[in-house]
Each structure stands twice: as structure tokens, then as C-alpha cells.
Design a protein around this motif. Structure first.
Motif, PDB file in Angstrom:
ATOM      1  N   GLY A  58      22.791   2.569  13.072  1.00  0.00           N
ATOM      2  CA  GLY A  58      21.360   2.672  13.332  1.00  0.00           C
ATOM      3  C   GLY A  58      20.686   1.333  13.446  1.00  0.00           C
ATOM      4  O   GLY A  58      21.307   0.330  13.824  1.00  0.00           O
ATOM      5  N   LYS A  59      19.395   1.296  13.087  1.00  0.00           N
ATOM      6  CA  LYS A  59      18.607   0.074  13.201  1.00  0.00           C
ATOM      7  C   LYS A  59      19.181  -1.003  12.287  1.00  0.00           C
ATOM      8  O   LYS A  59      19.644  -0.727  11.185  1.00  0.00           O
ATOM      9  CB  LYS A  59      17.146   0.352  12.832  1.00  0.00           C
ATOM     10  N   GLY A  60      19.143  -2.241  12.774  1.00  0.00           N
ATOM     11  CA  GLY A  60      19.684  -3.350  12.003  1.00  0.00           C
ATOM     12  C   GLY A  60      21.192  -3.329  11.901  1.00  0.00           C
ATOM     13  O   GLY A  60      21.768  -3.933  11.001  1.00  0.00           O
ATOM     14  N   ASN A  61      21.845  -2.594  12.827  1.00  0.00           N
ATOM     15  CA  ASN A  61      23.313  -2.487  12.839  1.00  0.00           C
ATOM     16  C   ASN A  61      23.862  -1.936  11.532  1.00  0.00           C
ATOM     17  O   ASN A  61      24.962  -2.313  11.101  1.00  0.00           O
ATOM     18  CB  ASN A  61      23.953  -3.848  13.148  1.00  0.00           C
ATOM     19  N   LYS A  62      23.105  -1.045  10.888  1.00  0.00           N
ATOM     20  CA  LYS A  62      23.549  -0.453   9.636  1.00  0.00           C
ATOM     21  C   LYS A  62      24.282   0.858   9.901  1.00  0.00           C
ATOM     22  O   LYS A  62      23.760   1.758  10.564  1.00  0.00           O
ATOM     23  CB  LYS A  62      22.353  -0.217   8.708  1.00  0.00           C
ATOM     24  N   GLU A  63      25.497   0.935   9.380  1.00  0.00           N
ATOM     25  CA  GLU A  63      26.324   2.121   9.596  1.00  0.00           C
ATOM     26  C   GLU A  63      26.055   3.161   8.520  1.00  0.00           C
ATOM     27  O   GLU A  63      25.810   2.823   7.362  1.00  0.00           O
ATOM     28  CB  GLU A  63      27.804   1.714   9.574  1.00  0.00           C
ATOM     29  N   ARG A  64      26.079   4.433   8.909  1.00  0.00           N
ATOM     30  CA  ARG A  64      25.953   5.501   7.918  1.00  0.00           C
ATOM     31  C   ARG A  64      26.804   6.690   8.351  1.00  0.00           C
ATOM     32  O   ARG A  64      27.112   6.860   9.538  1.00  0.00           O
ATOM     33  CB  ARG A  64      24.489   5.933   7.747  1.00  0.00           C
ATOM     34  N   LEU A  65      27.199   7.508   7.386  1.00  0.00           N
ATOM     35  CA  LEU A  65      27.946   8.735   7.630  1.00  0.00           C
ATOM     36  C   LEU A  65      27.021   9.921   7.403  1.00  0.00           C
ATOM     37  O   LEU A  65      26.313   9.987   6.391  1.00  0.00           O
ATOM     38  CB  LEU A  65      29.146   8.825   6.684  1.00  0.00           C
ATOM     39  N   VAL A  66      27.023  10.861   8.351  1.00  0.00           N
ATOM     40  CA  VAL A  66      26.152  12.025   8.263  1.00  0.00           C
ATOM     41  C   VAL A  66      26.997  13.289   8.422  1.00  0.00           C
ATOM     42  O   VAL A  66      27.799  13.387   9.363  1.00  0.00           O
ATOM     43  CB  VAL A  66      25.065  11.997   9.363  1.00  0.00           C
ATOM     44  N   PRO A  67      26.845  14.267   7.524  1.00  0.00           N
ATOM     45  CA  PRO A  67      27.601  15.523   7.664  1.00  0.00           C
ATOM     46  C   PRO A  67      27.182  16.287   8.911  1.00  0.00           C
ATOM     47  O   PRO A  67      26.004  16.302   9.282  1.00  0.00           O
ATOM     48  CB  PRO A  67      27.220  16.305   6.400  1.00  0.00           C
ATOM     49  N   LEU A  68      28.167  16.932   9.542  1.00  0.00           N
ATOM     50  CA  LEU A  68      27.892  17.718  10.745  1.00  0.00           C
ATOM     51  C   LEU A  68      27.438  19.135  10.421  1.00  0.00           C
ATOM     52  O   LEU A  68      26.552  19.679  11.076  1.00  0.00           O
ATOM     53  CB  LEU A  68      29.159  17.809  11.596  1.00  0.00           C
ATOM     54  N   GLY A  69      28.068  19.758   9.436  1.00  0.00           N
ATOM     55  CA  GLY A  69      27.799  21.157   9.165  1.00  0.00           C
ATOM     56  C   GLY A  69      28.679  22.052  10.025  1.00  0.00           C
ATOM     57  O   GLY A  69      29.146  21.661  11.100  1.00  0.00           O
ATOM     58  N   GLN A  70      28.912  23.252   9.563  1.00  0.00           N
ATOM     59  CA  GLN A  70      29.853  24.160  10.228  1.00  0.00           C
ATOM     60  C   GLN A  70      29.389  24.566  11.621  1.00  0.00           C
ATOM     61  O   GLN A  70      30.196  24.644  12.555  1.00  0.00           O
ATOM     62  CB  GLN A  70      30.066  25.410   9.371  1.00  0.00           C
ATOM     63  N   GLU A  71      28.093  24.831  11.779  1.00  0.00           N
ATOM     64  CA  GLU A  71      27.596  25.320  13.066  1.00  0.00           C
ATOM     65  C   GLU A  71      27.737  24.258  14.150  1.00  0.00           C
ATOM     66  O   GLU A  71      28.226  24.536  15.258  1.00  0.00           O
ATOM     67  CB  GLU A  71      26.139  25.745  12.929  1.00  0.00           C
ATOM     68  N   ALA A  72      27.320  23.030  13.846  1.00  0.00           N
ATOM     69  CA  ALA A  72      27.437  21.962  14.831  1.00  0.00           C
ATOM     70  C   ALA A  72      28.898  21.667  15.142  1.00  0.00           C
ATOM     71  O   ALA A  72      29.259  21.408  16.301  1.00  0.00           O
ATOM     72  CB  ALA A  72      26.740  20.700  14.323  1.00  0.00           C
TER      73      ALA A  72
END
Length: 298
Positions: free
Chosen positions: A172-186
Motif C-alpha cells: 500500500g501507501k509508503g510501500n508498506k506490505e500487509r496481508l489481508v484474509p480473502l474469506g471463503q466466498e471471495a
């Protein structure tokens, strides 16, 4: 008319990129603000490096007469403060003329998130029997499930998505990496999209982007916004929808179902909790509802 390329402004923008890692979009906003101010000064035989506090106050008064919003003026003043701090640091000038200029007071608008029923109608709008419709449905599902910024969504590559772990890795902004859950539906829609539609959209062309355009290239943010508007019309949604309002919906609906602000901050990729606190009204409303429902004197 394109923004003028002032050498001092370009030096400042290079500094923002090198030392703060600001995105192209953010630096473009700085360039626009500073260039418009430079043009205004030039009409009065003044320059950026020589402008004083009085010139800045005169410009703010001019903006008020021209009916600029307090928010846009606050953004301009923030740009000027960063710019003049840089000039002082670089010894281009001895003092910062913005130090005694107050920011205009602005109230943060409450995000107008679509309801859960509207989101369900929007998700059901694309024709998933076509490759394009299946792609759009999957993009909407992923956006609503993860709260990604639109630039993060259209720029997703195959290696950033792990269906096995159910995670999206984004920068994201400032080249900061993050992990986000997708969830079963997605995850379900992504698997179906990979299986049934992505190859057809690519037409045999190699690409690592998850959601290619019909030309097999990365989709633009504007194209996706246009697709959302089309599907909103099919769903009978008359309120304005955009990728950003869907990001608001992601955050608001999480809070409505019991998530805390700190968790939402992490998922949205906000570096500062104060940015996320625009949603405080949602959390407060839920707490009040829970209190009224469960407290013996509620």
C-alpha cells in the motif's frame, strides 16, 4: 492544461519520493497544488521562493472568494508547509512563511457506505456466464472481502494471491506490505474465475496480472470505476458507488459485526489509527445498540 514544471517543485517531489516513498498519485496532488499557487504568484510578479506570509494569506483569501472548499484549501496549505520546510532545509530560503498560518477548520465527513443489501445486489449484478461478467463479479467479491484500495486491486499479480492460505499480500501507501484474509466466498469466486474466465480474457497472451482487461493488460482504475457504475445501474442502486465507497463498506460492515478499530486499521493499511477513527461513529453506534439490548437498564 498540464501542471507547470517548476524546478523547485520538482526537487521537492523528488525528495518526497526518495525520503518518504510517497506514491505517484500523492506527488501528483502536491505538484498540482504547488503549481497552481506558483501561477497565482506569477500573475502578481511574485515567486515561490520569495513569497511571504502575507502572500499566502492573500492567496487563501482569494480561494475563499473563489468558493474553494475548506478541505481543498487545507490540502494546499499542507503542501505549502512541506514545500517551505524543504526549502529552509535546503537553504533556499531562511524562514518558513507558513509557520504563522493556521489550517482552515474542516469536519471529517462520515463515510456513506452502501448497505449490506445494496452490496448483495451489486455482487449479483454481473453476468457470470460471460468471462467479463465473471471477472467483474470476482473483482467485486475480492474488493468487498479485503477492503483493498482500487490501485491495489487492479494491480494484483498472481503471486500476491494465495488461495491455499486464503490471503492476499499487497503493498500500500509508503510501500508498506500487509496481508489481508480473502474469506471463503471471495476464494470460491477466484477459483472459478481462474478456471473459467481468465484464460479467455488473456487469449493466450502471457500476463501475471490477476484481473486483465480485454487487451490482456492491467486494467485502469477508471475502467473499473466505470464497470462498477454499470453494475450499480443493473442492481437498481441510485446512490453514488465507487471503489472507495466499497472500501468504506468493507470497514463499516466489519465494525457493525463486532470488529474493533485497531483490526480495521490493520486491514485497511492505515499507518495511523487516527485515519481509521473516521469510523468511530460506526463503532459507537454498535456499542450503544449492544448496551440497549443487553444492559438491564439499557
Amino acid at each position: 492544461m498540464p501542471a507547470r514544471r517548476d524546478p523547485l517543485i520538482e526537487r521537492f517531489l523528488d525528495h518526497l519520493w526518495l525520503e518518504k516513498g510517497l506514491s505517484d498519485n500523492t506527488r501528483s496532488a502536491y505538484r498540482t497544488d504547488l503549481s497552481l499557487f506558483a501561477d497565482w504568484l506569477a500573475l502578481r510578479s511574485l515567486s515561490l521562493e520569495a513569497a511571504g506570509r502575507d502572500a499566502i494569506l492573500d492567496h487563501l483569501a482569494w480561494r475563499f472568494d473563489q468558493a474553494y472548499t475548506a478541505r481543498s484549501t487545507a490540502r494546499l496549505l499542507s503542501s505549502l508547509r512541506g514545500f517551505y520546510r524543504f526549502l529552509v532545509r535546503e537553504q533556499v530560503r531562511a524562514s518558513d512563511p507558513t509557520l504563522q498560518v493556521d489550517l482552515p477548520r474542516i469536519g471529517k465527513p462520515l463515510p456513506k457506505a452502501p448497505s449490506e443489501a445494496q452490496i448483495e445486489a451489486l455482487l449479483a449484478a454481473p453476468d457470470v456466464d460471460t468471462p467479463l461478467g465473471l471477472r467483474d463479479r470476482t473483482m467485486l467479491e475480492v474488493l468487498y472481502a479485503t477492503g483493498l484500495r482500487v490501485s491495489e486491486l487492479v494491480g494484483l499479480t498472481l503471486e500476491q494471491v494465495s488461495l491455499r492460505q486464503g490471503l492476499v499480500r499487497t503493498v500500500g501507501k509508503g510501500n508498506k506490505e500487509r496481508l489481508v484474509p480473502l474469506g471463503q466466498e471471495a476464494a470460491f469466486w477466484l477459483e472459478r474465475y481462474y478456471r473459467e474466465a481468465r484464460g479467455s480474457l488473456l487469449g493466450g497472451r502471457p500476463a501475471d496480472v490477476v484481473f486483465p482487461s480485454l487487451r490482456g493488460e492491467q486494467m485502469t482504475r477508471q475502467t473499473f470505476w466505470h464497470r462498477i457504475k454499470q453494475h450499480a445501474a443493473v442492481a437498481g442502486i441510485t446512490s453514488t458507488l465507487s471503489p472507495h465507497t466499497l472500501r468504506h463498506a468493507f470497514a463499516t460492515h466489519l465494525l457493525n459485526h463486532g470488529a474493533d478499530l485497531r483490526t480495521v486499521q490493520m486491514l485497511l493499511g492505515h499507518s495511523d489509527l487516527s485515519t481509521t477513527q473516521i469510523y468511530t461513529h460506526v463503532a459507537k453506534a454498535r456499542l450503544q445498540a449492544l448496551h440497549a439490548e443487553h444492559h438491564p437498564r439499557g
